[in-house]
Design an enzyme around this catalytic site. Sequence first.
Site, PDB file in Angstrom:
ATOM      1  N   THR A  90      43.757  20.347  -4.001  1.00  0.00           N
ATOM      2  CA  THR A  90      43.893  20.042  -5.701  1.00  0.00           C
ATOM      3  C   THR A  90      42.596  20.679  -6.158  1.00  0.00           C
ATOM      4  O   THR A  90      42.596  21.181  -7.131  1.00  0.00           O
ATOM      5  CB  THR A  90      43.976  18.405  -5.827  1.00  0.00           C
ATOM      6  OG1 THR A  90      45.255  18.076  -5.258  1.00  0.00           O
ATOM      7  CG2 THR A  90      44.026  18.354  -7.316  1.00  0.00           C
ATOM      8  N   TYR A 142      57.147  15.162  -8.406  1.00  0.00           N
ATOM      9  CA  TYR A 142      58.124  15.045  -9.438  1.00  0.00           C
ATOM     10  C   TYR A 142      59.492  14.672  -8.746  1.00  0.00           C
ATOM     11  O   TYR A 142      60.158  13.767  -9.361  1.00  0.00           O
ATOM     12  CB  TYR A 142      58.234  16.707  -9.982  1.00  0.00           C
ATOM     13  CG  TYR A 142      59.234  16.599 -10.945  1.00  0.00           C
ATOM     14  CD1 TYR A 142      58.822  16.299 -12.281  1.00  0.00           C
ATOM     15  CD2 TYR A 142      60.579  17.213 -11.051  1.00  0.00           C
ATOM     16  CE1 TYR A 142      59.839  16.232 -13.499  1.00  0.00           C
ATOM     17  CE2 TYR A 142      61.392  16.992 -12.143  1.00  0.00           C
ATOM     18  CZ  TYR A 142      60.931  16.654 -13.427  1.00  0.00           C
ATOM     19  OH  TYR A 142      61.885  16.577 -14.142  1.00  0.00           O
ATOM     20  N   TYR A 197      49.053  14.313   3.251  1.00  0.00           N
ATOM     21  CA  TYR A 197      48.195  14.030   2.026  1.00  0.00           C
ATOM     22  C   TYR A 197      48.954  13.156   1.200  1.00  0.00           C
ATOM     23  O   TYR A 197      49.935  13.505   0.746  1.00  0.00           O
ATOM     24  CB  TYR A 197      47.803  15.312   1.421  1.00  0.00           C
ATOM     25  CG  TYR A 197      46.958  15.358   0.428  1.00  0.00           C
ATOM     26  CD1 TYR A 197      46.326  14.103   0.026  1.00  0.00           C
ATOM     27  CD2 TYR A 197      46.739  16.311  -0.630  1.00  0.00           C
ATOM     28  CE1 TYR A 197      45.395  13.698  -0.914  1.00  0.00           C
ATOM     29  CE2 TYR A 197      45.937  16.185  -1.772  1.00  0.00           C
ATOM     30  CZ  TYR A 197      45.129  14.872  -2.029  1.00  0.00           C
ATOM     31  OH  TYR A 197      44.292  14.836  -2.948  1.00  0.00           O
ATOM     32  N   ARG A 202      49.310  11.563  -8.211  1.00  0.00           N
ATOM     33  CA  ARG A 202      49.479  12.954  -8.667  1.00  0.00           C
ATOM     34  C   ARG A 202      50.985  13.238  -8.242  1.00  0.00           C
ATOM     35  O   ARG A 202      51.554  13.904  -8.954  1.00  0.00           O
ATOM     36  CB  ARG A 202      48.743  14.064  -7.839  1.00  0.00           C
ATOM     37  CG  ARG A 202      47.398  14.236  -8.380  1.00  0.00           C
ATOM     38  CD  ARG A 202      46.494  15.176  -7.747  1.00  0.00           C
ATOM     39  NE  ARG A 202      45.245  15.328  -8.102  1.00  0.00           N
ATOM     40  CZ  ARG A 202      44.890  15.850  -9.381  1.00  0.00           C
ATOM     41  NH1 ARG A 202      45.751  16.605  -9.969  1.00  0.00           N
ATOM     42  NH2 ARG A 202      43.637  15.876  -9.772  1.00  0.00           N
ATOM     43  N   LYS A 252      45.126  12.482   5.002  1.00  0.00           N
ATOM     44  CA  LYS A 252      44.225  12.168   3.904  1.00  0.00           C
ATOM     45  C   LYS A 252      44.993  11.272   3.029  1.00  0.00           C
ATOM     46  O   LYS A 252      45.825  11.410   2.334  1.00  0.00           O
ATOM     47  CB  LYS A 252      43.968  13.520   2.998  1.00  0.00           C
ATOM     48  CG  LYS A 252      42.994  13.565   1.836  1.00  0.00           C
ATOM     49  CD  LYS A 252      42.750  14.537   1.050  1.00  0.00           C
ATOM     50  CE  LYS A 252      41.833  14.496  -0.228  1.00  0.00           C
ATOM     51  NZ  LYS A 252      41.908  15.625  -0.787  1.00  0.00           N
ATOM     52  N   ILE A 278      37.849  14.075   3.224  1.00  0.00           N
ATOM     53  CA  ILE A 278      37.884  15.255   2.534  1.00  0.00           C
ATOM     54  C   ILE A 278      37.617  15.057   0.765  1.00  0.00           C
ATOM     55  O   ILE A 278      38.159  14.321   0.242  1.00  0.00           O
ATOM     56  CB  ILE A 278      39.414  15.959   2.175  1.00  0.00           C
ATOM     57  CG1 ILE A 278      39.694  16.294   4.066  1.00  0.00           C
ATOM     58  CG2 ILE A 278      39.497  17.159   1.545  1.00  0.00           C
ATOM     59  CD1 ILE A 278      41.028  16.617   4.080  1.00  0.00           C
TER      60      ILE A 278
END
Length: 289
Positions: free
Chosen positions: A45, A108, A134, A139, A162, A204
Site C-alpha cells: 500500500t 470492494y 494481509y 481498506r 500481516k 511490516i
Amino acid sequence: MNPIQGVGVALVTPFRPDGAVDYPALERLLAHTSPHVDFWVVHGTTGEAATTTRPEKNEIFDFVRKNNPRRLPLVYGLAWNDTRQLLELLEKTDYQGADAFLSAAPAYNKPSQEGLYRHFKALADAAPAPILLYNVPSRTACNMTAETTLRLAQHPNIIGIKEASGDLGQCLDILRHKPAHFQLLSGDDALTVPLISMGATGVIGVLPNAYPQIFSQMTHLALAGKYKEAAQKLYQIADILPLLFTEGNPTGIKAVLKLLNICETTVRLPLVEPTDKLLKQLEEKMKSL
C-alpha cells in the site's frame, strides 16, 4: 527458518515531480533503510501499488533486487479482487528474487469468509513462493476472521499474516491457536510492541522508511522480551505516528522523507500531496527525533 520476521519496511515508491519513478531517490531510500531493517516489502500500500503500472512494477522490483547489498529478504505485494485475474497476474509477474508474496484480502467485492478462504487457497496453490496474508479491513471493507486465518494457516504455502485489523482480541485468537510454522506480523506501527508481547514475530511498517534505526531498536528490544525498554522507544515516535495517516498513506511518510531530503512528496492521484499544515506539524515533531 522463515526469514520474513523482525522489521519489514513497506517501501514507498518515490516519484519525480513529473510523476515518473525517481530511481535515484529510491536508491537513497534503500541505502537509508538497509543497515537497520530485516526485510523489504515492495509494491505494498505504501508503495502505491494501486497506481503503478505492470512494467513499472517489474522495473522497480528489479531495481530493488539489484540494489540489495545485504541480501535482505524481499516480499512482493501482489493482490487483486478477481481471483482468476490474480492467478493470471501471477503467471505474468517478474518475481525472480522474491522470498514471499504479500497479498491483501480482495477489496470492494466484500466476499464471505468462505470466499476469502477459497481466494487465498487458490493463490497459495499456484504461487511459486510462500504467501503472507494481509488483513486490512479499513481498506478492503472486509475483515478476515481469526477462524478463516487459522483455516488458511494449515496450508503449507501460507506462512503468516500481516494483521492490520487493529483488533487485539482477534490477533490473540490467531496467536493462541496457530500452527508452529505460521506467524503473525503487526500491520500497525503503533501496535508493534503489544503484539510482539502476545507472540507476534515482527512488523511490516511505514515509519521505518524514515526512522529505520529507532524502529528496529524498538522492535528487537520487544522481540528480546525487553518490553519496558521497547516501550520507551515507542513513546519517542508516538507523536509522529498519527500524522503519517491524517492525509493518507503514503502522503504522510513521503512528507517526512522530503524533510529528510530522501525523496519528493509527489504521489499519484487520487492521492494528493501534503498540505503546508501537515508539513509544519511533521517538522515540529521530527525535532525530537
